[in-house]
Design a protein around this motif. Structure first.
Motif, PDB file in Angstrom:
ATOM      1  N   ASP A 110      18.260   8.790  20.204  1.00  0.00           N
ATOM      2  CA  ASP A 110      19.032   9.721  21.019  1.00  0.00           C
ATOM      3  C   ASP A 110      18.216  11.000  21.204  1.00  0.00           C
ATOM      4  OD1 ASP A 110      20.993  11.169  22.321  1.00  0.00           O
ATOM      5  OD2 ASP A 110      22.132  11.606  20.494  1.00  0.00           O
ATOM      6  N   PRO A 111      17.134  10.911  21.997  1.00  0.00           N
ATOM      7  CA  PRO A 111      16.263  12.087  22.135  1.00  0.00           C
ATOM      8  C   PRO A 111      16.964  13.319  22.686  1.00  0.00           C
ATOM      9  CG  PRO A 111      15.665  10.359  23.712  1.00  0.00           C
ATOM     10  CD  PRO A 111      16.623   9.752  22.743  1.00  0.00           C
ATOM     11  N   SER A 112      18.078  13.144  23.413  1.00  0.00           N
ATOM     12  CA  SER A 112      18.792  14.325  23.905  1.00  0.00           C
ATOM     13  C   SER A 112      19.161  15.248  22.749  1.00  0.00           C
ATOM     14  CB  SER A 112      20.063  13.918  24.648  1.00  0.00           C
ATOM     15  OG  SER A 112      19.717  13.134  25.748  1.00  0.00           O
ATOM     16  N   ASN A 113      19.312  14.685  21.564  1.00  0.00           N
ATOM     17  CA  ASN A 113      19.588  15.496  20.383  1.00  0.00           C
ATOM     18  C   ASN A 113      18.390  15.634  19.448  1.00  0.00           C
ATOM     19  OD1 ASN A 113      22.488  16.448  20.175  1.00  0.00           O
ATOM     20  ND2 ASN A 113      22.746  14.352  20.875  1.00  0.00           N
ATOM     21  N   SER A 114      17.641  14.543  19.265  1.00  0.00           N
ATOM     22  CA  SER A 114      16.559  14.595  18.274  1.00  0.00           C
ATOM     23  C   SER A 114      15.271  15.185  18.841  1.00  0.00           C
ATOM     24  CB  SER A 114      16.282  13.194  17.727  1.00  0.00           C
ATOM     25  OG  SER A 114      15.897  12.319  18.783  1.00  0.00           O
ATOM     26  N   HIS A 115      14.983  14.935  20.114  1.00  0.00           N
ATOM     27  CA  HIS A 115      13.751  15.425  20.756  1.00  0.00           C
ATOM     28  C   HIS A 115      14.133  15.904  22.160  1.00  0.00           C
ATOM     29  CE1 HIS A 115      12.543  12.352  17.801  1.00  0.00           C
ATOM     30  NE2 HIS A 115      11.429  13.028  17.660  1.00  0.00           N
ATOM     31  N   PRO A 116      14.786  17.072  22.240  1.00  0.00           N
ATOM     32  CA  PRO A 116      15.454  17.466  23.492  1.00  0.00           C
ATOM     33  C   PRO A 116      14.574  17.475  24.744  1.00  0.00           C
ATOM     34  CG  PRO A 116      16.168  18.861  21.701  1.00  0.00           C
ATOM     35  CD  PRO A 116      15.042  18.028  21.156  1.00  0.00           C
ATOM     36  N   ARG A 117      13.265  17.661  24.610  1.00  0.00           N
ATOM     37  CA  ARG A 117      12.442  17.709  25.826  1.00  0.00           C
ATOM     38  C   ARG A 117      11.753  16.366  26.125  1.00  0.00           C
ATOM     39  NH1 ARG A 117       8.478  22.313  26.185  1.00  0.00           N
ATOM     40  NH2 ARG A 117       8.842  22.244  28.426  1.00  0.00           N
ATOM     41  N   HIS A 118      12.063  15.329  25.360  1.00  0.00           N
ATOM     42  CA  HIS A 118      11.430  14.017  25.573  1.00  0.00           C
ATOM     43  C   HIS A 118      11.692  13.513  26.988  1.00  0.00           C
ATOM     44  CE1 HIS A 118      10.472   9.759  24.886  1.00  0.00           C
ATOM     45  NE2 HIS A 118       9.864  10.134  23.783  1.00  0.00           N
ATOM     46  N   LEU A 119      12.955  13.584  27.405  1.00  0.00           N
ATOM     47  CA  LEU A 119      13.302  13.061  28.734  1.00  0.00           C
ATOM     48  C   LEU A 119      12.791  13.968  29.853  1.00  0.00           C
ATOM     49  CD1 LEU A 119      15.752  11.923  26.752  1.00  0.00           C
ATOM     50  CD2 LEU A 119      16.620  11.139  28.919  1.00  0.00           C
ATOM     51  N   SER A 125      25.739   7.637  22.868  1.00  0.00           N
ATOM     52  CA  SER A 125      25.125   8.937  22.590  1.00  0.00           C
ATOM     53  C   SER A 125      24.969   9.726  23.888  1.00  0.00           C
ATOM     54  CB  SER A 125      23.747   8.715  21.970  1.00  0.00           C
ATOM     55  OG  SER A 125      22.926   8.048  22.912  1.00  0.00           O
ATOM     56  N   GLU A 126      24.513  10.978  23.766  1.00  0.00           N
ATOM     57  CA  GLU A 126      24.251  11.794  24.965  1.00  0.00           C
ATOM     58  C   GLU A 126      23.178  11.119  25.830  1.00  0.00           C
ATOM     59  OE1 GLU A 126      25.205  13.591  22.264  1.00  0.00           O
ATOM     60  OE2 GLU A 126      26.813  14.768  23.188  1.00  0.00           O
ATOM     61  N   THR A 127      22.197  10.496  25.177  1.00  0.00           N
ATOM     62  CA  THR A 127      21.147   9.788  25.931  1.00  0.00           C
ATOM     63  C   THR A 127      21.741   8.589  26.663  1.00  0.00           C
ATOM     64  OG1 THR A 127      19.522  10.520  24.296  1.00  0.00           O
ATOM     65  CG2 THR A 127      18.878   8.683  25.724  1.00  0.00           C
ATOM     66  N   ALA A 128      22.674   7.895  26.021  1.00  0.00           N
ATOM     67  CA  ALA A 128      23.330   6.740  26.660  1.00  0.00           C
ATOM     68  C   ALA A 128      24.075   7.199  27.918  1.00  0.00           C
ATOM     69  CB  ALA A 128      24.297   6.073  25.685  1.00  0.00           C
ATOM     70  N   ILE A 129      24.670   8.380  27.853  1.00  0.00           N
ATOM     71  CA  ILE A 129      25.402   8.906  29.018  1.00  0.00           C
ATOM     72  C   ILE A 129      24.431   9.153  30.176  1.00  0.00           C
ATOM     73  CG2 ILE A 129      26.755  10.893  29.860  1.00  0.00           C
ATOM     74  CD1 ILE A 129      27.970  10.965  26.951  1.00  0.00           C
ATOM     75  N   ILE A 130      23.251   9.686  29.859  1.00  0.00           N
ATOM     76  CA  ILE A 130      22.238   9.918  30.911  1.00  0.00           C
ATOM     77  C   ILE A 130      21.805   8.578  31.519  1.00  0.00           C
ATOM     78  CG2 ILE A 130      19.840  10.671  31.310  1.00  0.00           C
ATOM     79  CD1 ILE A 130      20.404  12.928  29.254  1.00  0.00           C
ATOM     80  N   CYS A 131      21.652   7.562  30.681  1.00  0.00           N
ATOM     81  CA  CYS A 131      21.232   6.241  31.186  1.00  0.00           C
ATOM     82  C   CYS A 131      22.304   5.628  32.100  1.00  0.00           C
ATOM     83  CB  CYS A 131      20.937   5.295  30.027  1.00  0.00           C
ATOM     84  SG  CYS A 131      19.518   5.815  29.052  1.00  0.00           S
ATOM     85  N   GLY A 132      23.530   6.000  31.901  1.00  0.00           N
ATOM     86  CA  GLY A 132      24.626   5.505  32.743  1.00  0.00           C
ATOM     87  C   GLY A 132      25.244   4.235  32.173  1.00  0.00           C
ATOM     88  N   ASP A 133      26.509   4.006  32.528  1.00  0.00           N
ATOM     89  CA  ASP A 133      27.252   2.861  31.973  1.00  0.00           C
ATOM     90  C   ASP A 133      26.568   1.527  32.252  1.00  0.00           C
ATOM     91  OD1 ASP A 133      29.073   4.430  30.794  1.00  0.00           O
ATOM     92  OD2 ASP A 133      30.599   4.246  32.359  1.00  0.00           O
ATOM     93  N   ASN A 134      25.946   1.401  33.434  1.00  0.00           N
ATOM     94  CA  ASN A 134      25.295   0.128  33.768  1.00  0.00           C
ATOM     95  C   ASN A 134      24.052  -0.131  32.953  1.00  0.00           C
ATOM     96  OD1 ASN A 134      27.130  -0.491  35.682  1.00  0.00           O
ATOM     97  ND2 ASN A 134      25.941   0.417  37.375  1.00  0.00           N
TER      98      ASN A 134
END
Lengths: 416, 134
Positions: free
Chosen positions: A143-152, A182-191
């Motif tokens: 979940d890089p949105s939390n662990s490595h915020p600038r990864h994405l 996770s927050e990263t999963a939300i960015i990836c989208g439900d699909n």
């Protein structure tokens, strides 16, 4: 032209940081994530130099630390993820000199992945390769949105790269496999979010291998086969794929065989790489430095007589503390009383304990000797290794009265 | 004082998955002994069904325990849309680590992201402070 500094908040080691200072302190930090800003501004609980709870000078604390390590039959030296490579090399030499157990946090996190990468069992790439080429990015148990915020934003999803000029909207597909949304999963989208039950990563990987082999994928937990086949199709079409491996995946696998099988299959039908989502800024540096010295990335015990290193899980920090096989400990830039299960780390408070850190933490509050050190990447420079194995030079920004850990370790070694 | 205070609070068994949180991590960088670190760390996120079973309200404290340890933390309703009854989330911290069992099967790796606890309403008890954890 602006001067850029390196953030040591995590192993992304972002090197585009601008800083404003005032009265010898970091006042403003530009471009870093919130965690990085907090790291570079420093903590408010500075560690004091003490022996047995009494304030003292650094020379007396170093002398006491040397006495403890010199008298111990089986000392433990642990930490290293927040130290420069130069300090890590001195720590390895110190461990050899005193016949110590030597370990770092990779022992209970990214260790198996780093080891497989260094042994060339897993294909890998750099973060810059990801920025410029990656079109399919899987965050697996990460979940890089939390662990490595600038990864994405800097590398894996949002930026335009040399071969990804149209950016995330058209050029990249981000996929998340996790047990929770996770927050990263939300960015990836439900699909593109594949929610799997706890501990079932290996089975999901094997189902994916089946799908990539044009077989009908089956799982004991009834995951929709159509959805797995659809995922396999996306992966097959990838021009440059990457799996960002997080702790969720590592803790779920008994060994790396399912990941090896998946990577073999992916590289038969496509082109895929592994990126270990390393946390502490120079954990990989310690693994590489110890690997060069001993052929092992962590969990070693030096023989005081021969200087030879033995390696195995029994020499890991967790087993050494569980089995109470160590009789003193030096902790450098780490807080095992916070990061390990209390049932394991409690033993540290029963043995002579030395902490070297810029900040007060749970471990230092139980230490017989505390030695404040300069903050890496802010109060002293040195070299570090990014999560992808790229060497990064750290630059000093402000002065401090505290010695860097490299100097403290040198003095302790000389005093023994 | 009502009669309810003499009744034992319902106790439920849950599996815990730990996770990282950037706000808690930021607080950790500033001070491990600060209020913000405690506020963002000493939390358990529960499914609405589990909150109902515990007969507590969002934001009340709960006792979380197992054979490894016991802490009082704030119960918060999870913001996930899908139900995850039976599974709770705790941010990786000294509070969660006081509950992680020491069993490793000799591997050197504890089960940080998969352990069982029992949870019970704490009837207004204060959150365990960081210096009380050890």
């Amino acid at each position: 032209m602006s001067e850029y500094y390196v953030c040591t908040g995590c192993a992304l080691l972002c090197d585009d940081i601008e800083v404003e200072t005032e009265n010898g302190k970091v006042k403003t930090v530009h471009a870093a994530c919130r965690k990085g800003v907090a790291r570079m501004k420093g903590c408010i609980d500075s560690l004091e130099c003490t022996v047995d709870g009494e304030k003292t000078d650094v020379e007396s604390a170093i002398a006491k630390a040397a006495e403890i390590l010199g008298e111990a039959a089986n000392p433990l030296i642990f930490g290293h993820g927040n130290s420069s490579s130069e300090a890590q090399k001195l720590s390895i030499a110190l461990a050899k000199k005193v016949g110590a157990y030597l370990d770092d946090t990779s022992s209970f996190c990214q260790g198996p992945i780093i080891e497989a990468i260094l042994q060339e069992k897993l294909k890998t790439c750099t973060l810059d390769d990801i920025r410029h080429k990656a079109d399919v990015i899987i965050f697996w148990g990460a979940d890089p949105s939390n662990s490595h915020p600038r990864h994405l934003s800097r590398y894996s999803y949002f930026p335009r790269g040399k071969e990804r000029q149209r950016g995330w909207e058209e050029d990249r597909t981000a996929i998340c496999v996790d047990v929770r949304k996770s927050e990263t999963a939300i960015i990836c989208g439900d699909n593109r979010f594949y929610k799997i039950p706890m501990g079932e990563d290996a089975e999901f990987m094997d189902a994916l291998v089946s799908a990539l082999s044009s077989k009908v994928p089956k799982t004991s937990f009834g995951f929709d086969a159509k959805k797995i086949l659809e995922l396999a199709n996306v992966l097959k079409k990838a021009k440059f794929g990457v799996i960002c491996v997080g702790l969720g995946l590592i803790y779920s696998l008994k060994d790396l065989e399912p990941l090896f099988r998946l990577m073999d299959k992916l590289n038969e039908v496509s082109d895929f790489n592994i990126m270990p989502m390393v946390g502490q800024y120079n954990m990989r540096g310690f693994n590489q430095n110890l690997y060069e010295e001993t052929g092992c990335i962590n969990r070693v015990k030096y023989s005081p007589e021969s200087g030879e290193a033995e390696h195995g899980p029994e020499f890991s920090v967790v087993e050494a503390l569980r089995n109470k096989t160590v009789d003193a400990a030096l902790i450098i830039g780490s807080d095992p009383l916070s990061s390990l299960p209390l049932s394991v780390s409690r033993y540290l408070a029963e043995i002579p304990l030395i902490s070297i850190d810029p900040c007060r933490n749970l471990t230092s509050s139980r230490s017989n000797v505390t030695i404040p050190c300069a903050l890496g990447g802010v109060e002293y420079g040195g070299t570090a290794v990014r999560m992808d194995g790229v060497d990064v030079e750290l630059k000093k920004i402000i002065d401090t009265d505290n010695l860097p850990d490299v100097e403290i370790l040198k003095k302790i070694t000389e005093a023994i | 004082m009502g009669f309810g205070q003499f009744l034992a609070s319902p106790e439920i068994k849950l599996k815990v998955v730990t996770y990282r949180d950037v706000f808690q991590n930021t607080a950790q960088e500033t001070s491990r002994f600060g209020e913000e670190y405690e506020r963002s760390s000493a939390v358990i996120k529960l499914d609405l069904k589990d909150i109902a079973k515990l007969t507590i309200k969002d934001g009340e404290t709960v006792i979380v325990k197992n054979s490894s340890g016991k802490v009082v933390v704030t119960a918060m309703k999870s913001d996930y849309e899908e139900s995850h009854a039976g599974i709770a989330y705790m941010v990786n911290s000294p509070w969660s680590n006081s509950l992680v069992p020491d069993e490793t099967g000799g591997t050197g790796v504890p089960k940080f992201k998969d352990f069982e606890v029992t949870v019970q309403g704490a009837k207004g008890e204060k959150v365990t402070g960081i210096s009380e954890i050890f």
